[in-house]
Design a protein around this motif. Sequence first.
Motif, PDB file in Angstrom:
ATOM      1  N   ASN A 241       5.422  13.704 -10.066  1.00 41.83           N
ATOM      2  CA  ASN A 241       4.952  14.642  -9.060  1.00 41.83           C
ATOM      3  C   ASN A 241       5.281  14.149  -7.656  1.00 41.83           C
ATOM      4  O   ASN A 241       5.147  12.955  -7.363  1.00 41.83           O
ATOM      5  N   ARG A 242       5.696  15.081  -6.804  1.00 42.04           N
ATOM      6  CA  ARG A 242       6.000  14.718  -5.426  1.00 42.04           C
ATOM      7  C   ARG A 242       4.723  14.321  -4.700  1.00 42.04           C
ATOM      8  O   ARG A 242       3.690  14.954  -4.813  1.00 42.04           O
TER       9      ARG A 242
ATOM     10  N   LYS B  75       8.361  10.566  -5.590  1.00 34.42           N
ATOM     11  CA  LYS B  75       7.632  11.100  -6.741  1.00 34.42           C
ATOM     12  C   LYS B  75       6.941   9.958  -7.473  1.00 34.42           C
ATOM     13  O   LYS B  75       7.482   8.856  -7.584  1.00 34.42           O
ATOM     14  N   LEU B  76       5.744  10.229  -7.969  1.00 38.26           N
ATOM     15  CA  LEU B  76       4.989   9.254  -8.750  1.00 38.26           C
ATOM     16  C   LEU B  76       4.733   9.810 -10.144  1.00 38.26           C
ATOM     17  O   LEU B  76       4.627  11.027 -10.330  1.00 38.26           O
ATOM     18  N   PRO B  77       4.623   8.936 -11.133  1.00 35.96           N
ATOM     19  CA  PRO B  77       4.272   9.421 -12.476  1.00 35.96           C
ATOM     20  C   PRO B  77       2.881  10.033 -12.462  1.00 35.96           C
ATOM     21  O   PRO B  77       2.008   9.600 -11.710  1.00 35.96           O
ATOM     22  N   ALA B  78       2.682  11.027 -13.309  1.00 33.17           N
ATOM     23  CA  ALA B  78       1.374  11.694 -13.351  1.00 33.17           C
ATOM     24  C   ALA B  78       0.265  10.719 -13.700  1.00 33.17           C
ATOM     25  O   ALA B  78      -0.883  10.891 -13.283  1.00 33.17           O
ATOM     26  N   ILE B  79       0.591   9.689 -14.468  1.00 31.38           N
ATOM     27  CA  ILE B  79      -0.355   8.609 -14.760  1.00 31.38           C
ATOM     28  C   ILE B  79       0.259   7.303 -14.292  1.00 31.38           C
ATOM     29  O   ILE B  79       1.397   6.978 -14.621  1.00 31.38           O
TER      30      ILE B  79
ATOM     31  N   VAL C 112       6.042   5.100 -17.138  1.00 33.58           N
ATOM     32  CA  VAL C 112       5.112   4.768 -16.051  1.00 33.58           C
ATOM     33  C   VAL C 112       5.821   3.785 -15.120  1.00 33.58           C
ATOM     34  O   VAL C 112       6.071   2.639 -15.486  1.00 33.58           O
ATOM     35  N   THR C 113       6.114   4.243 -13.929  1.00 37.40           N
ATOM     36  CA  THR C 113       6.884   3.438 -12.979  1.00 37.40           C
ATOM     37  C   THR C 113       6.035   2.848 -11.865  1.00 37.40           C
ATOM     38  O   THR C 113       6.539   2.086 -11.040  1.00 37.40           O
ATOM     39  N   HIS C 114       4.766   3.199 -11.821  1.00 36.10           N
ATOM     40  CA  HIS C 114       3.896   2.770 -10.714  1.00 36.10           C
ATOM     41  C   HIS C 114       2.828   1.807 -11.210  1.00 36.10           C
ATOM     42  O   HIS C 114       2.004   2.161 -12.063  1.00 36.10           O
ATOM     43  N   PHE C 115       2.838   0.586 -10.661  1.00 38.11           N
ATOM     44  CA  PHE C 115       1.836  -0.432 -10.960  1.00 38.11           C
ATOM     45  C   PHE C 115       1.064  -0.728  -9.679  1.00 38.11           C
ATOM     46  O   PHE C 115       1.648  -1.077  -8.657  1.00 38.11           O
ATOM     47  N   ASP C 116      -0.269  -0.616  -9.758  1.00 39.28           N
ATOM     48  CA  ASP C 116      -1.115  -0.704  -8.571  1.00 39.28           C
ATOM     49  C   ASP C 116      -1.975  -1.962  -8.590  1.00 39.28           C
ATOM     50  O   ASP C 116      -2.697  -2.225  -9.561  1.00 39.28           O
ATOM     51  N   LEU C 117      -1.922  -2.727  -7.486  1.00 44.69           N
ATOM     52  CA  LEU C 117      -2.708  -3.947  -7.348  1.00 44.69           C
ATOM     53  C   LEU C 117      -3.450  -3.957  -6.020  1.00 44.69           C
ATOM     54  O   LEU C 117      -3.326  -3.034  -5.226  1.00 44.69           O
ATOM     55  N   ALA C 118      -4.204  -5.027  -5.778  1.00 46.98           N
ATOM     56  CA  ALA C 118      -4.822  -5.305  -4.483  1.00 46.98           C
ATOM     57  C   ALA C 118      -4.972  -6.807  -4.365  1.00 46.98           C
ATOM     58  O   ALA C 118      -4.958  -7.530  -5.370  1.00 46.98           O
ATOM     59  N   ASN C 119      -5.134  -7.274  -3.141  1.00 46.04           N
ATOM     60  CA  ASN C 119      -5.218  -8.715  -2.924  1.00 46.04           C
ATOM     61  C   ASN C 119      -6.350  -9.364  -3.707  1.00 46.04           C
ATOM     62  O   ASN C 119      -6.233 -10.496  -4.172  1.00 46.04           O
TER      63      ASN C 119
END
Length: 329
Positions: free
Chosen positions: A17-18, A25-29, A58-65
């Motif tokens: 999705n844009r 674009k990011l994956p829906a999940i 799934v191309t998006h991996f989300d982290l934080a410090n």
Amino acid sequence: MNYLPASDRYDNKIPYNRCGKSGLKLPAISLGLWHNFGGVDVMENGRAMLRYAFDHGVTHFDLANNYGPPPGSAEENFGVIMRKDFMPHRDELIISTKAGYLMWDGPYGEWGSRKYVLSSLDQSLKRMDLDYVDIFYSHRFDPETPLEETMGALDYAVRSGKALYAGISNYPKEATKEASRILKELGTPCLIHQAKYSMFERWVEDGLTDTLEEEGIGLIAFSPLAQGLLTDRYLHGIPEDSRAAKSWGFLQKDAVEPALEKVRKLNQLAEKRGQSLAQMAIVWLLRDPRTTSVLIGSSSVKQLQNNLSALKNLEFSESELNQIEKILK
């Protein structure tokens, strides 16, 4: 043995999705590394989940410090896995991190000062052994630091090449609008807002989603399963080994018990749709086209597989949506 990702990983396994009015674009999940990827966890389990996710688009991996525990360990472990498996595919990935919550001692270890935000980014890049992240977030609104300073730090992060896009997380509606204005004037538009959003947490619908649409900002929803409440885990009460049975954590007994009747009714509706409750809760968030992606956590490949299977049924009838609203109210 070298990791070779599935050759069919982009063959209609997941929608993209844009993000707002951007070109991205990011994956829906998307997969979040908030839990189960820290120093107290088994790295090979996290590695298996990351591999499975990428193999399925799934191309998006989300982290934080501060993800772990201990804080910083999720980024360190992710850096190891990146070097082992994903560096040849770096340009196929969206990797995000954040700065805002407590990370180190002293007056410069949290919130939104330029000193903290940019120092944190440098530390995150070092832990992950990356030259840049794709999205860098201000993790929370700082009421005591001028927004111009915090947004200026995000702008600098992008202009310096340490991040490709700027984002915000957990910002209220008015602060979101002002942050967007500042970033636009600086020439680095706000790409995305990461907000807590689920069937049981709907504050974003009170004007924030409209603001994001007006500003051309994407929305990624975290905690879509309300810390596990929107699953089949609590259908028969609170298990002894569940999150809600523990004295610490975000999900407590006093939040679970009043919601159990709703959970059971929602589960019945999900079964009629041929889905688990978790799957229905995920795609319910995607019913609104302004939701770019849903950020899920996972403790196993099996759980990840189940959640990704939600995308096999994205459609809701008007009757189903009305039933959900009736249950929730």
